[in-house]
Scaffold this motif. Structure first.
Motif, PDB file in Angstrom:
ATOM      1  N   ASP A 162       0.782  -1.242   0.000  1.00 29.47           N
ATOM      2  CA  ASP A 162       0.000   0.000   0.000  1.00 29.47           C
ATOM      3  C   ASP A 162       0.812   1.290   0.000  1.00 29.47           C
ATOM      4  N   ARG A 163       2.144   1.182  -0.159  1.00 27.81           N
ATOM      5  CA  ARG A 163       2.921   2.422  -0.191  1.00 27.81           C
ATOM      6  C   ARG A 163       4.267   2.175  -0.865  1.00 27.81           C
ATOM      7  N   SER A 164       4.858   3.249  -1.362  1.00 23.02           N
ATOM      8  CA  SER A 164       6.110   3.151  -2.128  1.00 23.02           C
ATOM      9  C   SER A 164       7.256   2.574  -1.319  1.00 23.02           C
ATOM     10  N   SER A 165       7.379   2.989  -0.055  1.00 23.99           N
ATOM     11  CA  SER A 165       8.491   2.493   0.758  1.00 23.99           C
ATOM     12  C   SER A 165       8.398   0.980   0.916  1.00 23.99           C
ATOM     13  N   LEU A 166       7.191   0.459   1.001  1.00 27.03           N
ATOM     14  CA  LEU A 166       7.006  -0.987   1.123  1.00 27.03           C
ATOM     15  C   LEU A 166       7.318  -1.690  -0.206  1.00 27.03           C
ATOM     16  N   VAL A 167       6.934  -1.062  -1.302  1.00 31.96           N
ATOM     17  CA  VAL A 167       7.264  -1.619  -2.627  1.00 31.96           C
ATOM     18  C   VAL A 167       8.783  -1.788  -2.751  1.00 31.96           C
ATOM     19  N   THR A 168       9.516  -0.780  -2.342  1.00 36.27           N
ATOM     20  CA  THR A 168      10.979  -0.836  -2.416  1.00 36.27           C
ATOM     21  C   THR A 168      11.527  -1.952  -1.530  1.00 36.27           C
ATOM     22  N   ALA A 169      10.975  -2.072  -0.322  1.00 35.23           N
ATOM     23  CA  ALA A 169      11.431  -3.120   0.596  1.00 35.23           C
ATOM     24  C   ALA A 169      11.120  -4.513   0.036  1.00 35.23           C
ATOM     25  N   CYS A 176       1.308 -10.269  -5.612  1.00 33.16           N
ATOM     26  CA  CYS A 176       0.974  -9.134  -4.757  1.00 33.16           C
ATOM     27  C   CYS A 176      -0.346  -8.492  -5.165  1.00 33.16           C
ATOM     28  N   PHE A 177      -1.085  -8.059  -4.150  1.00 31.66           N
ATOM     29  CA  PHE A 177      -2.288  -7.249  -4.335  1.00 31.66           C
ATOM     30  C   PHE A 177      -1.988  -5.867  -3.766  1.00 31.66           C
ATOM     31  N   ILE A 178      -2.407  -4.835  -4.450  1.00 34.70           N
ATOM     32  CA  ILE A 178      -2.334  -3.501  -3.865  1.00 34.70           C
ATOM     33  C   ILE A 178      -3.596  -3.292  -3.042  1.00 34.70           C
ATOM     34  N   GLN A 179      -3.385  -2.936  -1.765  1.00 36.80           N
ATOM     35  CA  GLN A 179      -4.532  -2.663  -0.905  1.00 36.80           C
ATOM     36  C   GLN A 179      -4.951  -1.211  -1.083  1.00 36.80           C
ATOM     37  N   VAL A 180      -6.236  -1.019  -1.318  1.00 30.89           N
ATOM     38  CA  VAL A 180      -6.785   0.319  -1.525  1.00 30.89           C
ATOM     39  C   VAL A 180      -7.657   0.684  -0.325  1.00 30.89           C
ATOM     40  N   ASN A 181      -7.459   1.875   0.193  1.00 27.31           N
ATOM     41  CA  ASN A 181      -8.283   2.385   1.293  1.00 27.31           C
ATOM     42  C   ASN A 181      -9.587   2.899   0.683  1.00 27.31           C
ATOM     43  N   ILE A 182     -10.448   1.935   0.376  1.00 23.62           N
ATOM     44  CA  ILE A 182     -11.586   2.184  -0.517  1.00 23.62           C
ATOM     45  C   ILE A 182     -12.628   3.107   0.113  1.00 23.62           C
ATOM     46  N   ASN A 201     -11.770   5.486   2.238  1.00 26.04           N
ATOM     47  CA  ASN A 201     -11.068   6.702   2.642  1.00 26.04           C
ATOM     48  C   ASN A 201     -11.122   6.898   4.157  1.00 26.04           C
ATOM     49  N   GLU A 202     -10.803   5.816   4.903  1.00 21.41           N
ATOM     50  CA  GLU A 202     -10.860   5.873   6.364  1.00 21.41           C
ATOM     51  C   GLU A 202      -9.488   6.212   6.917  1.00 21.41           C
ATOM     52  N   GLU A 203      -9.461   7.116   7.877  1.00 18.83           N
ATOM     53  CA  GLU A 203      -8.198   7.615   8.402  1.00 18.83           C
ATOM     54  C   GLU A 203      -7.316   6.526   9.005  1.00 18.83           C
ATOM     55  N   GLN A 204      -7.934   5.628   9.788  1.00 18.41           N
ATOM     56  CA  GLN A 204      -7.134   4.672  10.557  1.00 18.41           C
ATOM     57  C   GLN A 204      -6.763   3.428   9.750  1.00 18.41           C
ATOM     58  N   LYS A 205      -7.298   3.298   8.548  1.00 19.22           N
ATOM     59  CA  LYS A 205      -7.145   2.036   7.836  1.00 19.22           C
ATOM     60  C   LYS A 205      -5.946   2.014   6.889  1.00 19.22           C
ATOM     61  N   GLY A 206      -5.386   0.802   6.685  1.00 25.47           N
ATOM     62  CA  GLY A 206      -4.311   0.636   5.716  1.00 25.47           C
ATOM     63  C   GLY A 206      -4.851   0.753   4.304  1.00 25.47           C
ATOM     64  N   GLY A 207      -3.940   0.805   3.351  1.00 22.51           N
ATOM     65  CA  GLY A 207      -4.348   0.910   1.953  1.00 22.51           C
ATOM     66  C   GLY A 207      -3.972   2.260   1.386  1.00 22.51           C
ATOM     67  N   CYS A 208      -3.679   2.285   0.096  1.00 23.46           N
ATOM     68  CA  CYS A 208      -3.349   3.564  -0.528  1.00 23.46           C
ATOM     69  C   CYS A 208      -4.643   4.290  -0.880  1.00 23.46           C
ATOM     70  N   ALA A 209      -4.557   5.620  -0.954  1.00 24.61           N
ATOM     71  CA  ALA A 209      -5.723   6.407  -1.370  1.00 24.61           C
ATOM     72  C   ALA A 209      -6.043   6.073  -2.829  1.00 24.61           C
ATOM     73  N   VAL A 210      -7.315   6.140  -3.183  1.00 24.01           N
ATOM     74  CA  VAL A 210      -7.723   5.834  -4.562  1.00 24.01           C
ATOM     75  C   VAL A 210      -6.923   6.678  -5.549  1.00 24.01           C
ATOM     76  N   PRO A 264      -2.733   4.854  -9.262  1.00 22.55           N
ATOM     77  CA  PRO A 264      -1.992   4.743 -10.528  1.00 22.55           C
ATOM     78  C   PRO A 264      -0.480   4.840 -10.341  1.00 22.55           C
ATOM     79  N   LYS A 265      -0.043   5.786  -9.508  1.00 27.15           N
ATOM     80  CA  LYS A 265       1.386   5.989  -9.307  1.00 27.15           C
ATOM     81  C   LYS A 265       2.019   4.807  -8.575  1.00 27.15           C
ATOM     82  N   LEU A 266       1.324   4.307  -7.550  1.00 29.90           N
ATOM     83  CA  LEU A 266       1.861   3.183  -6.784  1.00 29.90           C
ATOM     84  C   LEU A 266       1.959   1.933  -7.669  1.00 29.90           C
ATOM     85  N   LEU A 267       0.966   1.763  -8.500  1.00 30.20           N
ATOM     86  CA  LEU A 267       0.954   0.611  -9.407  1.00 30.20           C
ATOM     87  C   LEU A 267       2.117   0.688 -10.402  1.00 30.20           C
ATOM     88  N   ASP A 268       2.330   1.860 -10.972  1.00 31.08           N
ATOM     89  CA  ASP A 268       3.468   2.052 -11.894  1.00 31.08           C
ATOM     90  C   ASP A 268       4.773   1.731 -11.193  1.00 31.08           C
TER      91      ASP A 268
END
Ligand SMILES: *Cc1c(COP(=O)(O)O)cnc(C)c1O
Length: 220
Positions: A104-111, A125-131, A133-142, A146-150
Motif C-alpha cells: 500500500d505504499r512506495s516504501s514498502l514496494v521498495t522493501a 501481490c495485491f495492492i490494498q486500496v483504502n476504498i 477513505n478511512e483515516e485509521q485504515k491501511g491501503g493507498c488512497a484511490v 496509478p502511481k503506486l501501481l506504476d
C-alpha cells in the motif's frame, strides 16, 4: 473437531457455490482463503484435514511461529499475508508467503523489491486500496493508486490485483463495485474482497479471493 471443521467448510463452500450460480460464474473462479489468525496449529490441522489448501494470516511474526512446520508437512498449501506489512518485515514475509495482499505504499514496494532480490522469491501481490477513505485504515488512497501501481510494476513486483476492506458500518456493495472498477481500469484480473459477513456480495461483484475467518473457524 475435524467433523466440525468439515461441516463449517462445507457450509461456506455451499454458500460460495450458490453465489457463483446467481452471478453466473464458475465456482472455480473464486478462491477461498481460510484466515487462521489467532487459531492454533491443531485447529488449522483440522481444516487442512477437511481439504482446505489456502490459508491467510495477518501478522508475519505469528505466521512464522505457526506455519513452517505445517508447510513442511503440507507443501501444497498456499499461505497469504492479509494484514499490514512493515517494511522491516518484508524479507521474512517474501520468504514465507505465496501472496501479499497489503502492498500500500512506495516504501514498502521498495522493501519488497529488495527482499525479492535477496530471497529469489516473487510472491503474487495485491495492492490494498483504502476504498472508504478511512483515516485509521491501511491501503493507498484511490487517487494514489496509478502511481503506486506504476512504481510496483517498475520495481518488479508481480501485481495481480487489488484488495480492500470496506468500512465496517456501511453497506459494502458500492465499495466492492468501486474496487472492481479500479481493477478493470488498470488491467488487473484478481480481486481480494469479502469476509465472513459479506463474501456472497463480494462474489456477485467479482471477487476472485475471499478472506474468510469466523465462518470457517467459529468466533475468535
Ligand atoms: C481477520 C480478517 C479477515 C477475516 O475476517 P472474518 O470476519 O473473521 O471472516 C479478512 N481479511 C482481513 C484483512 C482480516 O484481518
Amino acid at each position: 473437531m475435524i467433523e466440525d471443521a468439515k461441516q463449517r467448510r462445507d457450509g461456506v463452500l455451499a454458500a460460495v457455490a450458490a453465489a457463483c450460480k446467481t452471478a453466473e460464474r464458475d465456482a472455480s473462479s473464486v478462491s477461498l482463503i481460510a484466515i487462521s489468525k489467532t487459531q492454533s496449529e491443531e485447529t488449522i490441522s483440522a481444516l487442512i484435514a477437511a481439504g482446505q489448501t489456502s490459508f491467510g494470516e495477518n501478522r508475519v511474526q505469528e505466521a512464522q511461529q505457526k506455519w513452517p512446520s505445517l508447510l513442511a508437512d503440507h507443501p501444497e498449501i498456499e499461505l497469504h499475508l492479509v494484514g499490514q506489512l512493515q517494511s522491516n518485515k518484508a524479507e521474512e514475509a517474501v520468504a514465507l508467503f505465496s501472496a501479499l495482499h497489503s502492498v500500500d505504499r512506495s516504501s514498502l514496494v521498495t522493501a519488497i523489491a529488495k527482499a525479492q532480490a535477496r530471497t529469489r522469491k516473487t510472491p503474487r501481490c495485491f495492492i490494498q486500496v483504502n476504498i472508504g477513505n478511512e483515516e485509521q485504515k491501511g491501503g493507498c488512497a484511490v487517487a494514489e493508486l496509478p502511481k503506486l501501481l506504476d512504481d510496483a510494476r517498475a520495481q518488479g513486483l508481480d501485481i495481480v490485483g487489488l484488495m480492500a476492506v470496506p468500512p465496517a458500518e456501511l453497506e459494502p456493495a458500492p465499495f466492492f463495485a468501486l474496487l472492481a472498477k479500479l481493477a478493470r481500469n488498470h488491467g488487473l484480473s484478481e480481486l481480494s474482497m469479502g469476509m465472513s459477513g459479506d463474501f456472497a456480495t463480494a462474489i456477485m461483484l467479482g471477487a476472485t479471493h475471499i478472506r474468510v475467518g469466523t465462518a470457517l473457524f467459529g468466533a475468535r
